[in-house]
Design an enzyme around this catalytic site. Structure first.
Site: not given
Ligand code: NAD
Length: 506
Positions: A190, A193, A243, A248, A265, A299, A399
């Site tokens: 997934k 969006e 994310g 997470g 991650e 990140c 962050e």
């Molecule tokens: P997010 O957590 O909002 O979303 C990530 C994904 O999770 C999306 O596909 C989203 O639709 C999905 N999601 C949202 N709610 C969910 C739920 N309840 N259950 C399952 N899936 C769900 O993150 P984002 O805004 O897309 O990305 C930014 C974040 O990602 C930042 O905090 C960044 O630090 C982190 N990030 C970490 C790394 C790493 O490797 N450590 C790399 C890139 C980004």
């Protein structure tokens, strides 16, 4: 007039029609009952229209992945066959860099040169994972006695849910998917969006490469309900997620009901520590790169710089001068280094951190507000340097995920280590000094999954990646990245009829 480098709209004609994205379930493209649009954050126009997944779509995709896994069509073929398929995918990625990169830029707002680098770099992740597919080995125990041989086998863990964010959609997918596939797992993906389309293009390449139906399934849509079903469904054996830390944690909770394995991650608040004996020109360049790369929506963003107080003023001035020269603007221009911010809401969040820091006593040395890019309707943020930051301020702890550098000072190595570790996160850290002892001591004492000494953000498929503390759990890429997708099985084998009977027969 702003004393910054801004690249105005190129006037490049965007694709006539939005890219149409569908789910990939059991080898078939599925339109879904409704759709959602993605508006380019730089250009303000609709660039893709994707199927909006439902819980039923997610369940169908999980069922397809489960059936494919259990059939053995992928999980029980040779490593050689899996490697060959992954290598075909790598070749196809390279043949499609331009197509994928354009859509990645239109949906994410990142510069086209960076998208090209990301997509072609992803091909190398697939190649490296292919090499691992032929190299999955366990252990043998030949010292258990003359009548006993022990073997530890590695097996694919099963059906894996792959949930990715918007900041590096194609790259992060490639940090996970080829490693899960190399292990023999089947997957349901997934994407975010905000940036679904490069994952759909990956699906097209996987079909072209000849992966059997159901081995990789894709469901587009929101975290609720699609992500939530992928995280909780009993037929899923593992969830790998990149994310935010908040999501997470929610995924960990959802997965706990069936005790599925979770690899996370998450975010970072990564310090770069500058000692007075460092090559300050090189350090200033790396700090500038570390904060503006991907508009700070990264990140690994080096969002905290900890500078020795003897050089703090001069160093911040150097970074500020370099910041003025970084080219912000139209992501479709070849020279642009920093593009748009992912959404207006996120831009407001970034700005809020800067305002709060100023209210708490920090000083804006550069930027500190939205950036107007002539000819573009989307949202951009100025390169921003905030000095006089103290460890208690939100800008030093949270962050920010924007092009905003927080500058703090220290006096001793102990103080630098304490400041670096004074964070909920522990993803990466950097140290700049010409003294190898300083670098090594810092590297050993800092709580972070990756340490860079006299460099920043160098990465290789061989070098594993992941976080300490609330930056995550588990590791990606490298050999450890493969191991995450493997289950361990012990086989104890008796040689000859030497087993003494337990029941005393009368
Ligand atoms: P997010 O957590 O909002 O979303 C990530 C994904 O999770 C999306 O596909 C989203 O639709 C999905 N999601 C949202 N709610 C969910 C739920 N309840 N259950 C399952 N899936 C769900 O993150 P984002 O805004 O897309 O990305 C930014 C974040 O990602 C930042 O905090 C960044 O630090 C982190 N990030 C970490 C790394 C790493 O490797 N450590 C790399 C890139 C980004």
């Amino acid at each position: 007039m702003l004393d910054m480098t801004v690249i105005a709209a190129t006037g490049q004609v965007l694709p006539e029609r939005p890219f149409v994205g569908r789910h990939l379930i059991g080898g078939a493209w599925v339109a879904g009952s409704s759709t959602f649009d993605r508006v380019s954050p730089a250009h303000g126009v609709v660039v893709s229209c994707s199927a909006l997944g439902t819980a039923a779509d997610a369940e169908a995709a999980i069922a397809a992945a489960r059936a494919a896994f259990d059939s053995g069509v992928w999980s029980r073929v040779t490593g050689k066959a899996r490697a060959a398929a992954l290598l075909r995918v790598a070749d196809l990625i390279e043949a499609n860099v331009e197509r994928i990169a354009l859509l990645e830029t239109l949906e994410s707002g990142k510069p086209i040169s960076q998208s090209r680098g990301e997509v072609s770099g992803a091909a190398d992740l697939w190649r490296y994972a292919a090499s691992l597919a032929r190299n999955i080995t366990g252990d043998s125990h030949n010292t258990l006695g003359a009548d006993m041989l022990g073997v530890i086998l590695k097996e694919p863990i099963g059906v894996v849910s792959v949930i990715t964010p918007w900041n590096f959609p194609f790259w992060i997918l490639s940090q996970k998917l080829p490693f899960a596939l190399a292990a023999g797992c089947t997957c349901v993906v997934k994407p975010s969006e905000m940036t679904p389309s490069s994952t759909v293009m990956m699906g097209e390449l996987l079909i072209e490469a000849g992966l059997p139906a159901g081995v990789v399934n894709i469901v587009l849509g929101e975290g609720q309900p699609v992500g939530a079903v992928l995280a909780s469904h009993p037929d899923v054996d593992m969830v790998t997620f990149t994310g935010s830390t908040a999501v997470g944690k929610a995924i960990s909770v959802a997965a706990s009901a069936t005790l599925k394995k979770v690899a996370l991650e998450l975010g970072g608040k990564n310090p770069q520590v500058i000692f007075p004996d460092a090559d300050l020109d090189s350090a200033a360049d790396a700090v500038t790169f570390g904060i503006y790369f991907n508009a700070g929506e990264c990140c690994n963003s080096g969002s905290r710089v900890l500078v020795h107080e003897d050089i703090a003023e001069a160093f911040v001035a150097k970074v500020t001068a370099l910041s003025r020269q970084v080219a912000f603007g139209d992501p479709l221009h070849a020279d642009t280094q920093v593009g748009a911010i992912i959404s207006l809401a996120h831009q407001g969040k970034i700005d809020g951190y800067v305002r709060d820091a100023v209210a708490a006593g920090a000083t804006v040395a550069l930027g500190g507000g939205p950036l107007n890019v002539p000819g573009l309707a989307g949202q951009f943020y100025q390169p921003t340097v905030v000095s006089g930051v103290t460890a208690d301020m939100a800008i030093a702890r949270d962050e920010v995920f924007g092009p905003v550098l927080a500058c703090l000072t220290f006096r001793t190595l102990d103080e630098a280590v304490a400041l670096a570790n004074d964070a909920a996160y522990g993803l990466s850290a950097g140290v700049w000094s010409e003294n190898v002892h300083t670098c090594l001591e810092f590297a050993r004492r800092v709580q972070a999954g990756t340490i860079w000494t006299n460099t920043w953000m160098d990465g290789f498929p061989e070098m594993t990646f992941g976080g300490f503390k609330q930056s995550g759990q588990g590791r990606e890429i490298g050999r450890y990245g493969l191991e995450e997708f493997l289950e361990v099985k012990t086989v104890a084998m008796r040689i000859g009829r030497t087993r003494p009977n337990w029941v005393k027969t009368r």
